[in-house]
Design an enzyme around this catalytic site. Structure first.
Site, PDB file in Angstrom:
ATOM      1  N   HIS A 111       0.825  -1.210   0.000  1.00 16.78           N
ATOM      2  CA  HIS A 111       0.000   0.000   0.000  1.00 16.78           C
ATOM      3  C   HIS A 111       0.858   1.259   0.000  1.00 16.78           C
ATOM      4  O   HIS A 111       0.499   2.265  -0.632  1.00 16.78           O
ATOM      5  CB  HIS A 111      -0.960   0.040   1.186  1.00 16.78           C
ATOM      6  CG  HIS A 111      -1.874   1.221   1.109  1.00 16.78           C
ATOM      7  ND1 HIS A 111      -2.965   1.262   0.272  1.00 16.78           N
ATOM      8  CD2 HIS A 111      -1.810   2.448   1.695  1.00 16.78           C
ATOM      9  CE1 HIS A 111      -3.548   2.443   0.362  1.00 16.78           C
ATOM     10  NE2 HIS A 111      -2.869   3.182   1.221  1.00 16.78           N
ATOM     11  N   HIS A 169       3.461  11.072   2.472  1.00 17.02           N
ATOM     12  CA  HIS A 169       2.966  12.038   1.496  1.00 17.02           C
ATOM     13  C   HIS A 169       3.779  13.328   1.481  1.00 17.02           C
ATOM     14  O   HIS A 169       4.094  13.854   0.413  1.00 17.02           O
ATOM     15  CB  HIS A 169       1.503  12.356   1.797  1.00 17.02           C
ATOM     16  CG  HIS A 169       0.632  11.147   1.843  1.00 17.02           C
ATOM     17  ND1 HIS A 169       0.425  10.339   0.748  1.00 17.02           N
ATOM     18  CD2 HIS A 169      -0.100  10.599   2.860  1.00 17.02           C
ATOM     19  CE1 HIS A 169      -0.393   9.348   1.087  1.00 17.02           C
ATOM     20  NE2 HIS A 169      -0.723   9.486   2.362  1.00 17.02           N
TER      21      HIS A 169
END
Length: 306
Positions: free
Chosen positions: A239, A266
């Site tokens: 993931h 991120h």
């Protein structure tokens, strides 16, 4: 190699992972050289105008990649749909939604793959542009780091590091080279994950309000709480690769190069993209005519246009 858009418009409804709001998401074909853009259909005036995506607009990275414009318009949790768009090589698309966040669906990229399969792919007259990495670029923050290196293809190698029994039972390092491995088979089904002990903290910050066992892997002090267990033995690191691909596709073009990271996320992924684009010697834009033998093998495997 030609630019790509959708063959027809499609839509889906779902719930935002962090906002908990119900969302109608619509994907529309767009003209050549349009790029990737979002529009909030629940907003009006300047706030309701199209938002052309770029790395500089990722201004909130708390547990997701979120677009925040100068006017404060938000489009949250874009990484999973961006990952699916990268897998399909979509260059031009308008994404409309009537809420501040892309729906989480089942927590993976697979529902967006199905949505793109339903829409179909249409090739356009203009040449696709690739961002080719020309030199090593790295960003490091404490014990986290990410880097791009030149490579005639596209591959991702990530390492995660969690001191927890669940993670000790699976590989925490994985490399996927898309010249010979399939995004759909190897990556698309991997779901987002979180720890039960973090839920109250997240919700106190208005995050994770739509999360449940149907759209995330939830982990307690000992094990995975989801009755069906994991989809891959090493679903967690897979993931993270899915997320990274989506974070990198915010640049709007396929990347020719190798991406590697340790405890990536991120914020640091976006920082790397910005650092590359700020250094004109770090990259170049390239295109390939149809049948060009110089096209890296990783991009021969894109799903075929209708």
């Amino acid at each position: 190699m030609k630019q790509r858009t959708l063959a027809k418009s499609v839509f889906v409804t779902g719930v935002g992972l962090h906002s908990g709001e119900r969302v109608r998401l619509s994907l529309h074909p767009a003209a050549a050289d349009f790029g990737i853009a979002f529009r909030r259909t629940d907003l009006h005036g300047k706030e309701g105008e199209m938002i052309a995506l770029s790395p500089s607009l990722i201004n909130d990275t708390r547990l997701s990649s979120t677009v925040v414009t100068d006017l404060g318009v938000r489009v949250g949790t874009i990484e999973h749909i961006m990952s699916a768009l990268a897998a399909y090589g979509i260059d031009n698309i308008l994404i409309e939604l009537n809420a501040p966040e892309i729906p989480i669906m089942d927590g993976s990229g697979l529902p967006f793959i199905y949505l793109l399969q339903d829409a179909g792919v249409a090739e356009q007259a203009a040449q696709k542009r690739f961002l080719r990495i020309k030199k090593t670029i790295e960003v490091a923050e404490a014990d986290k780091w990410v880097r791009f290196t030149p490579y005639n293809g596209f591959k991702v190698r990530l390492t995660i590091a969690f001191d927890h029994p669940v993670f000790h039972r699976s590989n925490q390092t994985l490399e996927i080279d898309f010249a010979g491995q399939s995004y759909i088979d190897e990556i698309s089904r991997a779901r987002t994950f979180g720890f039960m002990q973090e839920v109250e903290l997240m919700r106190s910050h208005n995050l994770g309000l739509g999360g449940n066992l149907n759209n995330a892997i939830v982990i307690d002090d000992i094990d995975v709480l989801n009755p069906e267990g994991l989809r891959y033995a090493d679903e967690f690191v897979r993931h993270k690769i899915l997320d990274a691909i989506g974070d990198l596709y915010v640049v709007g073009h396929p990347i020719i190069g190798a991406f590697e990271g340790h405890k990536s996320g991120h914020a640091i992924n976006n920082a790397l993209l910005r650092k590359v684009l700020a250094d004109e010697n770090a990259f170049e834009w390239v295109s390939f005519v149809d049948g060009d033998r110089n096209l890296p093998a990783a991009f021969h495997g894109l799903p075929q246009a209708a």
